[in-house]
Design an enzyme around this catalytic site. Structure first.
Site, mmCIF file in Angstrom:
data_model
loop_
_atom_site.group_PDB
_atom_site.id
_atom_site.type_symbol
_atom_site.label_atom_id
_atom_site.label_comp_id
_atom_site.label_asym_id
_atom_site.label_seq_id
_atom_site.Cartn_x
_atom_site.Cartn_y
_atom_site.Cartn_z
ATOM 1 N N CYS A 116 45.358 53.922 24.334
ATOM 2 C CA CYS A 116 44.143 53.975 25.150
ATOM 3 C C CYS A 116 44.507 54.073 26.645
ATOM 4 C CB CYS A 116 43.241 52.788 24.838
ATOM 5 S SG CYS A 116 41.532 53.029 25.413
ATOM 6 N N HIS A 215 42.535 53.018 19.005
ATOM 7 C CA HIS A 215 43.114 51.681 18.896
ATOM 8 C C HIS A 215 43.671 51.438 17.488
ATOM 9 C CE1 HIS A 215 42.106 49.892 22.810
ATOM 10 N NE2 HIS A 215 41.129 50.789 22.798
ATOM 11 N N GLU A 217 45.945 49.469 16.610
ATOM 12 C CA GLU A 217 46.307 48.064 16.384
ATOM 13 C C GLU A 217 45.207 47.300 15.669
ATOM 14 O OE1 GLU A 217 43.927 47.847 20.182
ATOM 15 O OE2 GLU A 217 45.323 49.268 19.237
#
Length: 238
Positions: A116, A215, A217
Site C-alpha cells: 500500500c 493488503h 497481510e
C-alpha cells in the site's frame, strides 16, 4: 544466512491509547504484518522511525529483508506536487526514515516488499508520482474501503512476472487506499484492476523488489510474503 530470515517492518509513530494511557507517542503496526511474515517462515522485527540516515543504514545492515508497511499519505512535496485538498496530514519523519531504509536496502542489495503506502513510497523514491485522490480519477471510492475496514477489488496480474509466479493471474484483494501510483521509473507495472489502477509493480532483474497496492497481510494467502522470505534465503550476505 539463517533459515529464518529477519525481516524489518516499518512502523507508525503517532499518538496512541492503551490501558490507562492516552495520547502517548508510540511506534506501532497492526499485528497482521508480523503474523504474515511468521507464517511465511520469517522473523519479524519492528523498525521505529529513525532520526538519521546513518541509524537507518545501520539497522538495514542487520536485516535479511525489508517490508515497507501501509499507513498515511506521503508528503506531496516529495514528488513535486502541492497537496490535494484531501491530503491534510503526513509524517515527514516517517517519509524520511523509510526513504533512508529503502536506499540502504537497495545499496546492499536486500529483498524489499512494499504494501500500500510502501508501494507508493517505492515509486516516489524512484522519482515517480502519485494520484493524490483516486476518486477524482475513477469516479468512485470503492478502493478506499470504510472506516477501519477494507473493500474487495478484483485484480488481474500480468503473466510472466515474479508476482504472477507467487499469486497467480486473477484474485480478489482487500483494498484500503485513496491514492495510487501514477509513474514508476525503474519498475514494471504487473497488475491492474478494472479501473486501470496499478495494483502491483516490480523491479526487473534478479533482485526481489516487489510492491502491491492491496493488503495481503489481512488474508491467509501469503504468496508475496513467501516470495520475500525465499528471496532472503538466496540473497548472499555482502
Amino acid at each position: 544466512m539463517s533459515d529464518a530470515p529477519v525481516i524489518g517492518l516499518t512502523t507508525y509513530r503517532q499518538a496512541a491509547d492503551w490501558s490507562s494511557w492516552r495520547g502517548v507517542e508510540a511506534d506501532l503496526l497492526p499485528s497482521d504484518y508480523a503474523r504474515a511474515v511468521e507464517r511465511a517462515g520469517g522473523i519479524p522485527l519492528l523498525l521505529p522511525t529513525f532520526a538519521t540516515a546513518r541509524a537507518a543504514t545501520s539497522a538495514v545492515d542487520r536485516l535479511d529483508g525489508l517490508l515497507l508497511a501501509g499507513g498515511a499519505d506521503i508528503n506531496p512535496a516529495r514528488y513535486g506536487r502541492p497537496p490535494h485538498e484531501s491530503v491534510t496530514a503526513w509524517y515527514d519523519d516517517r517519509d524520511a526514515s523509510e526513504l533512508w531504509l529503502l536506499a540502504a536496502a537497495q545499496a546492499r542489495p536486500l529483498p524489499v516488499l512494499g504494501i500500500c503506502r510502501g508501494m507508493q513510497l517505492m515509486a516516489v523514491a524512484a522519482g515517480g508520482t502519485l494520484v493524490q485522490h483516486l476518486p477524482d480519477v475513477v469516479g468512485h471510492a470503492v478502493h478506499s474501503g470504510g472506516d477501519g475496514d477494507y473493500s474487495t477489488v478484483p485484480v488481474t496480474v500480468a503473466p510472466g512476472h515474479r508476482i504472477s509466479d507467487l499469486i497467480g493471474n486473477e484474485l480478489l484483494v482487500r483494498s484500503h487506499h485513496h491514492q495510487s501510483v501514477a509513474t514508476h521509473p525503474g519498475y514494471v507495472a504487473t497488475a491492474r484492476d478494472a479501473d486501470g489502477v496499478i495494483q502491483a509493480m516490480e523491479a526487473p532483474g534478479p533482485r526481489f523488489a516487489v510492491a502491491v497496492q492491496w493488503h495481503p497481510e489481512t488474508t491467509s494467502d501469503c504468496g508475496v510474503f513467501k516470495g520475500l522470505i525465499e528471496a532472503c534465503r538466496f540473497t548472499p550476505t555482502p
